[in-house]
Structures are given as structure tokens and as C-alpha cells.
Write an enzyme that holds these catalytic residues in place. Structure first.
Site, mmCIF file in Angstrom:
data_model
loop_
_atom_site.group_PDB
_atom_site.id
_atom_site.type_symbol
_atom_site.label_atom_id
_atom_site.label_comp_id
_atom_site.label_asym_id
_atom_site.label_seq_id
_atom_site.Cartn_x
_atom_site.Cartn_y
_atom_site.Cartn_z
ATOM 1 N N ASN A 100 24.968 -0.706 -9.845
ATOM 2 C CA ASN A 100 24.593 -1.469 -8.651
ATOM 3 C C ASN A 100 25.564 -1.035 -7.567
ATOM 4 O O ASN A 100 26.768 -1.028 -7.799
ATOM 5 C CB ASN A 100 24.745 -2.967 -8.991
ATOM 6 C CG ASN A 100 24.497 -3.868 -7.794
ATOM 7 O OD1 ASN A 100 24.008 -3.423 -6.755
ATOM 8 N ND2 ASN A 100 24.832 -5.137 -7.948
ATOM 9 N N GLU A 482 18.217 -13.701 20.276
ATOM 10 C CA GLU A 482 18.248 -13.838 18.817
ATOM 11 C C GLU A 482 18.709 -15.251 18.419
ATOM 12 O O GLU A 482 18.173 -15.849 17.486
ATOM 13 C CB GLU A 482 19.149 -12.755 18.205
ATOM 14 C CG GLU A 482 19.348 -12.802 16.704
ATOM 15 C CD GLU A 482 18.051 -12.752 15.886
ATOM 16 O OE1 GLU A 482 16.976 -12.517 16.441
ATOM 17 O OE2 GLU A 482 18.147 -12.998 14.665
ATOM 18 N N LYS A 486 16.529 -17.861 16.164
ATOM 19 C CA LYS A 486 17.033 -18.446 14.910
ATOM 20 C C LYS A 486 16.882 -19.956 14.952
ATOM 21 O O LYS A 486 16.414 -20.567 14.002
ATOM 22 C CB LYS A 486 18.521 -18.128 14.684
ATOM 23 C CG LYS A 486 18.882 -16.762 14.192
ATOM 24 C CD LYS A 486 18.446 -16.429 12.795
ATOM 25 C CE LYS A 486 17.073 -15.863 12.760
ATOM 26 N NZ LYS A 486 16.878 -14.461 12.937
ATOM 27 N N HIS A 505 15.591 -18.474 39.108
ATOM 28 C CA HIS A 505 14.244 -18.040 39.480
ATOM 29 C C HIS A 505 13.189 -18.884 38.781
ATOM 30 O O HIS A 505 12.045 -18.465 38.647
ATOM 31 C CB HIS A 505 14.070 -16.551 39.155
ATOM 32 C CG HIS A 505 15.024 -15.686 39.923
ATOM 33 N ND1 HIS A 505 14.873 -15.426 41.257
ATOM 34 C CD2 HIS A 505 16.189 -15.096 39.553
ATOM 35 C CE1 HIS A 505 15.893 -14.684 41.674
ATOM 36 N NE2 HIS A 505 16.703 -14.474 40.654
ATOM 37 N N LYS A 604 7.924 -14.175 5.137
ATOM 38 C CA LYS A 604 9.025 -13.205 5.215
ATOM 39 C C LYS A 604 8.530 -11.864 5.735
ATOM 40 O O LYS A 604 9.182 -11.213 6.528
ATOM 41 C CB LYS A 604 9.672 -13.040 3.833
ATOM 42 C CG LYS A 604 10.844 -12.069 3.815
ATOM 43 C CD LYS A 604 11.998 -12.604 4.637
ATOM 44 C CE LYS A 604 13.129 -11.624 4.817
ATOM 45 N NZ LYS A 604 13.948 -11.939 6.006
HETATM 46 C C1 F6R Z 1 13.126 -13.797 12.296
HETATM 47 C C2 F6R Z 1 12.441 -12.818 11.485
HETATM 48 C C3 F6R Z 1 11.245 -12.135 12.054
HETATM 49 C C4 F6R Z 1 11.268 -10.650 11.656
HETATM 50 C C5 F6R Z 1 9.962 -9.967 12.112
HETATM 51 C C6 F6R Z 1 9.989 -8.487 11.821
HETATM 52 O O1 F6R Z 1 14.215 -14.342 11.638
HETATM 53 O O2 F6R Z 1 12.804 -12.578 10.374
HETATM 54 O O3 F6R Z 1 11.188 -12.277 13.431
HETATM 55 O O4 F6R Z 1 12.369 -10.060 12.248
HETATM 56 O O5 F6R Z 1 8.878 -10.552 11.461
HETATM 57 O O6 F6R Z 1 10.136 -8.243 10.460
HETATM 58 P P1 F6R Z 1 10.582 -6.831 9.927
HETATM 59 O O7 F6R Z 1 11.963 -6.586 10.410
HETATM 60 O O8 F6R Z 1 10.491 -6.937 8.450
HETATM 61 O O9 F6R Z 1 9.624 -5.832 10.514
#
Ligand code: F6R
Length: 609
Positions: A100, A482, A486, A505, A604
Site C-alpha cells: 500500500n 469553495e 462546502k 454592485h 458522490k
Molecule cells: C463538492 C463536490 C462536487 C464535485 C463535482 C465534480 O464537494 O464534491 O462539487 O466536485 O461533482 O466531481 P469530480 O471532481 O468527481 O468530477
């Protein structure tokens, strides 16, 4: 991150290896394998995909024997195909290894070993370890493993097995987790506690540089210098779920805390030994190739898009090439102007986001050269782009992206320095200063997480407000975007990010008494201007939380609270200032009782348009 297991004892190794690997599935993997010594030979079985495929493959002839090692691979070097799955064997099939981490000097070692007559069967960095063991072996297993360790550089946990020494496994680690589970007439090895939790609650946590010889009834610990170490027993009290999260309450918090290591893994293989330049073996660009580009496009979604905004700044500042950043879902519907003199860089943690993939295909169709920055080896964007830079963050499980963002930033920074070096846009001393700053980052990232009490208090205090503003200028603005993303995605608080100069503005109309406004103020050139924006906000009785660098003693005069981060090169501030914002979002979500790892309506990997 790969999962490792090992067994030596009076029971059947296969039973523990398969159970243990199942318990490590949460770490993410793309292939799996086991090796078991049956008294005569070492039988190796591998399969691509889920562990179930491996179980299915061997169900009618499960290898028997009380000595074995197993592995779930999360591809780094080499695609996720069977030949790259672990365990790996030497030329004779008498030595086997699982690994790993990353062996950084594997290319040099591989060349050397090939010249000495060794035949390689995979594209992995791991395989060098087992051929090296075959090469140096002189009858003394421990001594030979020690010699192997003298030769390899990088981060690793390794378990070696040998047909010549069927009573033991030898393991070691550097910057990667490894534990020994202590049983009765059997002992276990694993990369993480969940693998052994059903078998024993007694464990030894291996320390960096130690070599551990594990037999069924004895565990010997050898320090780096060969002296004997003490077996300090750790009693596991976690349940299985807590163990998967490494004791953290959520994957997101675990991944926030993994950032020092993730960034170290991303940068260290790419810094030349003398610390004077960036090495990108993956690219091997030269001045002629770079001069063929007149423009760069960076295309991504969500957090990756925010990272690309920082990347634009790096490339424009250091390389002096114009960069356009696009949201992938917008890119192909607006007739973008790209041709063979354009480099299109797509950024994606998963490498599977459908809009990003479609944008990559569009860029290729228009004739652009393409480069993917992604975290997942063998992912769709990695396969389809002409060139790839991997971010080595390890699997990200929480929906909210954290370590992917910081490793994307580190990768883009190195790319910009690398390009600037080729174009001779940067002096050697300046390059060295930037690289030294990069090398300090993992430790500094650790510091940003040391004291979270203040952040927890803010999260509680302001977590029940319905609106929050994030503002900043220049690089601070990209981080503000960002930070707002979040907060909104995991705490469901309405968060807006604005370039600080844009406030008057329009959005200033929303600034009212008590509104929390988070102001990033780390960029010297625009510092005074940011202070003026803070004054505008304070004049409306909003509450300002400033994010500043440690040597800034000015900001506290104008804001209600300040969170400070360690001092680094100004360009690298985004990697540090994002951490308190990630933590603020995390603790605000906790205060509001939200499901942090699986926020509502989100997935995800977004594989639909
Ligand atoms: C926010 C988040 C999403 C991803 C987006 C792109 O925390 O995770 O905004 O950044 O869906 O995903 P990837 O990077 O996998 O293309």
C-alpha cells in the site's frame, strides 16, 4: 487506498483474508487478490472488480493453508487490470508481496532489475520490491527484507511471504498504516483495524521503519537499527463502524485530516531529489511542445471547477499563458474556440463526471491537446485524455470533496512551476523557494487542524443563521467560492460567495445586522481594498470572521473574529485557508444535525448530465 491483510496460524488463511478484505471494502478498490502457501507451493488468485468476483472465482477450490496474504488494490501505477492486482511474485514464484503506498524510485530500480535478468509481469511500482528481495536474498529472510528497504524510497506498508520460510510473514511500513492483530495460535496483519475486529481486540500498531516478523505464536519487532522493540498491546474498543472511519465520526472529518498525507503523496514523487525542480515523468514536455500552445482551457464541475480557478491563476502568473476556466456543463453548449494550439485540461476527482467527460470529448473533437487531472487511475477521463496527472489523494468517500481539492491545487501548482521551468519564465532561486514552500505544506496543513475549538464555537454560534456570505479578492475569491459550496452542500445554509469588489454592485443590499460574512484576506496586492470592503460590511452591522495569515496583525482591528493559518508563499495560501472553511462547514452541519457524509439530493459521482 489499498487494503492489506495477512494471516499466519493454525486456521485457514483464506477465511481471514477474505473476511478481512471485505471489512476493508469501504476504503475503495478496483481489484483484489490473495496468495496462500499450501505446504508445497504458493497459490495466487486475483480478480478485477468487487471482492465477490474473487470469491466466485475460487469458490470451488479455495486455497488451503495457514499462511497467506491478501490485498484490495486502488490503482496508482498501472490500470486496474488483473496483471496489476496484488499479490505480486518474483521470477521464481517463491516470494510474494502486497503493498500500500507508492515506491517513488521504482523506475530506476526496475531498469536495474531488468538488466539483472528479472522479468516483470505488471506495470506496478510494487513489483520491484519482490524482485529486489529475490535479488538480494541470501538465506536470511529478515536481513534481505532490510536490504530491500534500504533501496526503496517512498511511502509504503509491505507484507512479504516466502515459500522458503513458511512459518512467518515479514512486514514493515513507512507513512502508511499497518497493524498486527494478536490471536491465540494465530496472528493477523492488516492495514486497518476493521479487518481484524471480528478476530481479536488486541493489536500492535506498527511504527514507521520497524520490521515485524509475525509467526503464529510470536511477534518480533525490530527497529530500524536492528535492535529489538517492545510489543505494546493496544486494546481496540471501537465498534466496526467507528473503526472504518479511523475513529473519526464521519468520513468527511477523516478525509479533512488526511490532507497532510494526501498532499505529501501528491507532491513528493514529483520533486527532484535535489529539491530544485519539479519532475513530471508522466508528461515529459519540452519547450517546443509548450510553445505550440497559445491558450489553455480548464474544464471541471463543482469543487474541481473551484480548484481550476486557482489553477488558472497559477498558470497565468507563472507561465504567462492565457487560461480560460469553464464549467463543464456550459462548455460544449457555447461554441468554444479551441484548436490544435489549445491545451484542454479537465479536472475531476472521480474521473467519471459525465459533463466533464463530454467536455473532454468536445475538446478532442475540436483538435485540442488534452490533459486530465484526476484522482482515479483508469477512470474514464484518465483513459480518454491524451495525458494524465494523478492527484494521489486516495479514495474520497464523503460526498463533500476535501482532500481531492487540496491535492488538485498542489498538482496544478506543480504543473505551473514545471511549465514555467521549461519556458524559462522562472529563475532557479525562485523555483527553489516555491518548491521549499510546497514541501512545508503537509506539516502546515496539520497545524491548521490543531485547534478547532474556535471553529466549533463559530459553527454553533452562526450555524443557525439561514444566510452566510463569503468574500475575497484574487485567489481568496476562488477559495471563498469553495467555502460557500462546502457550507451549503452539507449544512444546507444558504451561502453566497462574491468577489469582494462586486459587493457594492448588488449583493450589499443583502448585508444586514448580524449577517455572518467570512472574509478571506491573504493577498497583499489587494489587502487594502479588502479592508475597505470589510468597512462597508461593518457599516451595516454584519458580523465579520476574517481568515488571515499568522503574521497579519492588522486584520483583527477591523473584524469581529480572526482565524489564522500558517505563513506560506502567497500563491499557496488557498491550500491552507480552505481547511478552516471545510471545518466550519463540517461543524455547522453537525450543529444542525445534518447527514454530513451523505447530504440530501447529492451523489458522490455525477454520471448523468
Ligand atoms: C463538492 C463536490 C462536487 C464535485 C463535482 C465534480 O464537494 O464534491 O462539487 O466536485 O461533482 O466531481 P469530480 O471532481 O468527481 O468530477
Amino acid at each position: 487506498m489499498c487494503g492489506i491483510v495477512g494471516y499466519v496460524g493454525e486456521g485457514q488463511a483464506a477465511s481471514f483474508l477474505l473476511d478481512g478484505l471485505t471489512r476493508l471494502e469501504y476504503r475503495g478498490y478496483d481489484s483484489a487478490g490473495i496468495a496462500i502457501y499450501d505446504g508445497q507451493k504458493i497459490q495466487v488468485e486475483k480478480s478485477v472488480g468487487r471482492l465477490d468476483s474473487l470469491k466466485e472465482k475460487i469458490k470451488d477450490a479455495v486455497p488451503l493453508g495457514g499462511l497467506g496474504i491478501g490485498h484490495t488494490r486502488w490503482a496508482t501505477h498501472g490500470r486496474p487490470v488483473e496483471m496489476n492486482a496484488h499479490p505480486h511474485t518474483d521470477c521464481t514464484g517463491e516470494f510474494v508481496v502486497v503493498h500500500n503506498g507508492i515506491i517513488e524510485n521504482y523506475l530506476t530500480l526496475k531498469e536495474e532489475l531488468i538488466q539483472q535478468g528479472h522479468t516483470f509481469k505488471s506495470d506496478t511500482d510494487t513489483e520491484v520490491a519482490v524482485h529486489l528481495l529475490e535479488e538480494v536474498y541470501d538465506g536470511d529472510f529478515e536481513k534481505s527484507v532490510r536490504e530491500v528497504l534500504h533501496r526503496i524510497e517512498g511511502s509504503y506498508s509491505l507484507v512479504f511471504m516466502s515459500k522458503k520460510h513458511p512459518d512467518r510473514l515479514i512486514c514493515t511500513k513507512q507513512d502508511n498504516p499497518l497493524i498486527i492483530g494478536l490471536g491465540e495460535c494465530e496472528n493477523f496483519i492488516a492495514s486497518d483495524i476493521p479487518a481484524i475486529i471480528d478476530r481479536t481486540r488486541r493489536a500492535y500498531i506498527v511504527k514507521d521503519g520497524e520490521i515485524v516478523v509475525v509467526k503464529k505464536d510470536a511477534v518480533k519487532i525490530l527497529h530500524h537499527d536492528g535492535t529489538l522493540g517492545k510489543l505494546e498491546v493496544f486494546h481496540i474498543t471501537w465498534n466496526a463502524e467507528a473503526a472504518e472511519k479511523g475513529g473519526y465520526e464521519h468520513f468527511m472529518l477523516k478525509e479533512i485530516h488526511e490532507q497532510p498525507k494526501a498532499v505529501r503523496n501528491t507532491i513528493s514523487p514529483r520533486i527532484a531529489k535535489d529539491g530544485c525542480s519539479i519532475v513530471m515523468d508522466e508528461l515529459q514536455w519540452d519547450a517546443e511542445y509548450l510553445s505550440s500552445f497559445h491558450k489553455i482551457f480548464m474544464i471541471a464541475c463543482g469543487t474541481a471547477y473551484h480548484a481550476a480557478l486557482v489553477g488558472k491563476y497559477y498558470i497565468e502568473k507563472l507561465v504567462r499563458l492565457p487560461v480560460e476556466v469553464d464549467i463543464a456543463s456550459e462548455f460544449r453548449y457555447r461554441s468554444p474556440i479551441l484548436d490544435e494550439q489549445t491545451l484542454a485540461i479537465v479536472v475531476s476527482q472521480s474521473g467519471e463526471t459525465s459533463d466533464t467527460l463530454a467536455a473532454l470529448r468536445e475538446a478532442k473533437k475540436l483538435g485540442a491537446k488534452t490533459l486530465a487531472i484526476t484522482n482515479v487511475v483508469g477512470s474514464s477521463v484518465a483513459r480518454e485524455a491524451e495525458q494524465v496527472l494523478y492527484t494521489w489523494a486516495g479514495p474520497e468517500i464523503a460526498v463533500a470533496s476535501t482532500k481531492a481539492y487540496t491535492t488538485q491545487l498542489a498538482t496544478m501548482f506543480m504543473l505551473a512551476v514545471y511549465m514555467a521551468g521549461i519556458k524559462k519564465n522562472i529563475s532557479s532561486p525562485r523555483m527553489q523557494v516555491l518548491i521549499q514552500a510546497l514541501q512545508r505544506l503537509p506539516e502546515q496543513l496539520g497545524k491548521t487542524m490543531e485547534d478547532v475549538e474556535q471553529i466549533k464555537t463559530f459553527a454553533k454560534q452562526y450555524g443557525f443563521r439561514e444566510d452566510v456570505f463569503f468574500i475575497g479578492r484574487s485567489l481568496d475569491y476562488s477559495v471563498a467560492l469553495e467555502g460557500a459550496l462546502k457550507l451549503k452542500e452539507i449544512s444546507y445554509i444558504h451561502a453566497e460567495a462574491y468577489a469582494a469588489g462586486e459587493l457594492k454592485h448588488g449583493p450589499l443590499a443583502l448585508v444586514v445586522e448580524g449577517l455572518p460574512v467570512i472574509v478571506l484576506a491573504t493577498q497583499k496586492k489587494v489587502y487594502e481594498k479588502t479592508i475597505s470592503n470589510i468597512k462597508e460590511i461593518k457599516a451595516r452591522d454584519a458580523v465579520v470572521i476574517g481568515i488571515a495569515v499568522e503574521d497579519d496583525h492588522e486584520l483583527e482591528k477591523y473584524v469581529d473574529h480572526v482565524i489564522k493559518v500558517p505563513v506560506t508563499e502567497e500563491l499557496l495560501n488557498p491550500l491552507l485557508t480552505v481547511v478552516p472553511l471545510q471545518l466550519l462547514a463540517y461543524y455547522a452541519a453537525i450543529a444542525r444535525g445534518c447527514d454530513v457524509d451523505k447530504p440530501r439530493n447529492l451523489a458522490k459521482s455525477v454520471t448523468v448530465e
